[in-house]
Motif scaffolding. Structure first.
Motif, PDB file in Angstrom:
ATOM      1  N   ASN A 143       0.828  -1.204   0.000  1.00  0.00           N
ATOM      2  CA  ASN A 143       0.000   0.000   0.000  1.00  0.00           C
ATOM      3  C   ASN A 143       0.862   1.253   0.000  1.00  0.00           C
ATOM      4  O   ASN A 143       2.098   1.181   0.067  1.00  0.00           O
ATOM      5  CB  ASN A 143      -0.969  -0.018   1.180  1.00  0.00           C
ATOM      6  CG  ASN A 143      -0.256  -0.059   2.521  1.00  0.00           C
ATOM      7  OD1 ASN A 143       0.643   0.728   2.790  1.00  0.00           O
ATOM      8  ND2 ASN A 143      -0.672  -0.980   3.402  1.00  0.00           N
ATOM      9  N   ALA A 144       0.216   2.395  -0.050  1.00  0.00           N
ATOM     10  CA  ALA A 144       0.931   3.664  -0.197  1.00  0.00           C
ATOM     11  C   ALA A 144       1.840   3.982   0.978  1.00  0.00           C
ATOM     12  O   ALA A 144       2.781   4.770   0.848  1.00  0.00           O
ATOM     13  CB  ALA A 144      -0.080   4.793  -0.404  1.00  0.00           C
ATOM     14  N   GLY A 145       1.582   3.378   2.130  1.00  0.00           N
ATOM     15  CA  GLY A 145       2.405   3.652   3.302  1.00  0.00           C
ATOM     16  C   GLY A 145       3.643   2.783   3.421  1.00  0.00           C
ATOM     17  O   GLY A 145       4.467   2.993   4.321  1.00  0.00           O
ATOM     18  N   MET A 146       3.815   1.844   2.508  1.00  0.00           N
ATOM     19  CA  MET A 146       4.944   0.907   2.583  1.00  0.00           C
ATOM     20  C   MET A 146       6.084   1.427   1.708  1.00  0.00           C
ATOM     21  O   MET A 146       6.340   0.948   0.610  1.00  0.00           O
ATOM     22  CB  MET A 146       4.487  -0.487   2.169  1.00  0.00           C
ATOM     23  CG  MET A 146       3.400  -1.044   3.071  1.00  0.00           C
ATOM     24  SD  MET A 146       2.629  -2.571   2.482  1.00  0.00           S
ATOM     25  CE  MET A 146       3.972  -3.755   2.659  1.00  0.00           C
ATOM     26  N   GLU A 147       6.776   2.444   2.231  1.00  0.00           N
ATOM     27  CA  GLU A 147       7.768   3.177   1.443  1.00  0.00           C
ATOM     28  C   GLU A 147       8.880   2.278   0.914  1.00  0.00           C
ATOM     29  O   GLU A 147       9.286   2.385  -0.249  1.00  0.00           O
ATOM     30  CB  GLU A 147       8.365   4.304   2.287  1.00  0.00           C
ATOM     31  CG  GLU A 147       9.368   5.159   1.529  1.00  0.00           C
ATOM     32  CD  GLU A 147       9.903   6.306   2.371  1.00  0.00           C
ATOM     33  OE1 GLU A 147      10.796   7.012   1.883  1.00  0.00           O
ATOM     34  OE2 GLU A 147       9.428   6.481   3.516  1.00  0.00           O
ATOM     35  N   PRO A 168      -0.162   2.548  -5.990  1.00  0.00           N
ATOM     36  CA  PRO A 168      -0.534   1.398  -5.165  1.00  0.00           C
ATOM     37  C   PRO A 168      -2.051   1.368  -4.947  1.00  0.00           C
ATOM     38  O   PRO A 168      -2.712   2.386  -5.114  1.00  0.00           O
ATOM     39  CB  PRO A 168       0.224   1.651  -3.858  1.00  0.00           C
ATOM     40  CG  PRO A 168       0.526   3.106  -3.849  1.00  0.00           C
ATOM     41  CD  PRO A 168       0.657   3.518  -5.277  1.00  0.00           C
ATOM     42  N   PRO A 169      -2.560   0.173  -4.600  1.00  0.00           N
ATOM     43  CA  PRO A 169      -1.840  -1.022  -4.142  1.00  0.00           C
ATOM     44  C   PRO A 169      -1.152  -1.779  -5.266  1.00  0.00           C
ATOM     45  O   PRO A 169      -1.620  -1.784  -6.413  1.00  0.00           O
ATOM     46  CB  PRO A 169      -2.945  -1.867  -3.509  1.00  0.00           C
ATOM     47  CG  PRO A 169      -4.184  -1.480  -4.275  1.00  0.00           C
ATOM     48  CD  PRO A 169      -4.036  -0.016  -4.533  1.00  0.00           C
ATOM     49  N   LEU A 170      -0.037  -2.428  -4.896  1.00  0.00           N
ATOM     50  CA  LEU A 170       0.776  -3.193  -5.837  1.00  0.00           C
ATOM     51  C   LEU A 170       1.014  -4.591  -5.267  1.00  0.00           C
ATOM     52  O   LEU A 170       0.852  -4.817  -4.063  1.00  0.00           O
ATOM     53  CB  LEU A 170       2.127  -2.491  -6.050  1.00  0.00           C
ATOM     54  CG  LEU A 170       2.082  -1.106  -6.688  1.00  0.00           C
ATOM     55  CD1 LEU A 170       3.450  -0.441  -6.590  1.00  0.00           C
ATOM     56  CD2 LEU A 170       1.642  -1.207  -8.147  1.00  0.00           C
TER      57      LEU A 170
END
Length: 293
Positions: A143-147, A168-170
């Protein structure tokens, strides 16, 4: 050629839990399966007792080209032909996995960390569906928070000459228990060389942030299977807990009691520092569950 091989990077700090993994490899894989363990040179005597027809103990330096030399900073290496800083130990460990998998004469290579144990018989058919090899992929897992994961996606795409990823999500391809095809690993390395114009190892180890599992997964999905349907994924092969605090006996048993019928392996993260007696009680409970089921 054997159907299956297992590779495990390890070191003296994981020597005790590695013994449980190796025992399970001998018990649950075909008799021609060889367990390849990669350790720092100073730790090889500690693992030498496992060597035999079904275990090969390698030092890290045996897997990397001769131009990469140990310079005394843990497991870091430096290319002596160029004034680069030492390769980070985590990056060199990933490079070792890729180098090892590419040269093994097997249909499928299982990449298993030391804190894994197999709990059911496993062969190449476990990683095959409709005549095609499966891939470890958690759809929409990033997700967008998983840098860090987003960086791994970006770097992999750059090394393969692919356009940037969509928002994302990816997919997430990272797992402590993964399964690769050596032929695909070799093709992946060649693609990196063709894209960058550099030796794959030079291009790989030049990265500050990279994931070998993300690299493999994106190569399969976005290069090999580009333009066609993606191959089936399987994330059920290993029953995991990433808990970072020690588990007590009751916690461990409760965790194991959720073992899926599809899982062939179990992992209690080494980072939890769970006592060895608790870990082994969990392994025994797995055996009882499998036997009863």
């Amino acid at each position: 050629m054997s159907e299956l091989a297992v590779i495990t990077p390890s070191f003296r700090g994981d020597a005790e839990i590695f013994s449980d993994l190796h025992r399970s490899v001998l018990e649950f894989t075909p008799v021609d399966t060889v367990h390849h363990v990669f350790v720092p040179k100073k730790d090889k005597p500690l693992f030498a007792r496992y060597e035999g027809p079904r275990c090969r103990v390698w030092t890290s330096a045996e897997l990397l080209p001769s131009r990469y030399l140990r310079i005394g900073r843990g497991d870091s290496y430096v290319n002596v032909r160029r004034p680069w800083p030492p390769v980070r130990g985590w990056i060199s460990q990933q490079a070792i996995k890729i180098a090892a998998a590419a040269q093994l004469d097997a249909d499928v290579v299982v990449v298993a960390d030391s804190d894994i144990v197999l709990v059911r018989p496993v062969g190449v058919e476990r990683f095959t569906a409709a005549g095609q090899r499966l891939i470890y992929r958690e759809d929409n897992g990033v997700n967008a928070g998983m840098e860090r994961h987003l960086i791994w996606h970006r770097v992999a795409r750059e090394l393969f000459g692919l356009p940037p990823a969509p928002p994302p999500p990816l997919p997430d391809y990272v797992s402590s228990f993964n399964f690769w095809e050596p032929a695909v690993v070799r093709a992946m390395r060649q693609r990196i060389q063709d894209t960058t114009g550099r030796d794959w190892l030079d291009a790989f180890t030049a990265q500050l942030h990279i994931s070998e599992f993300m690299l493999y997964g994106i190569f399969v999905d976005e290069v090999l299977d580009a333009g066609g349907s993606r191959r089936e994924a399987d994330t059920t092969v290993c029953h995991n807990t990433w808990q970072t605090t020690p588990m007590d006996h009751d916690e461990a048993i409760a965790f194991v009691d959720r073992l899926s019928p599809a899982a062939v392996a179990m992992m209690i993260s080494a980072k939890s520092h769970t006592p060895i007696d608790v870990r082994r009680a969990a392994i025994e409970r797995c055996a009882a569950i499998v036997k009863s089921g």
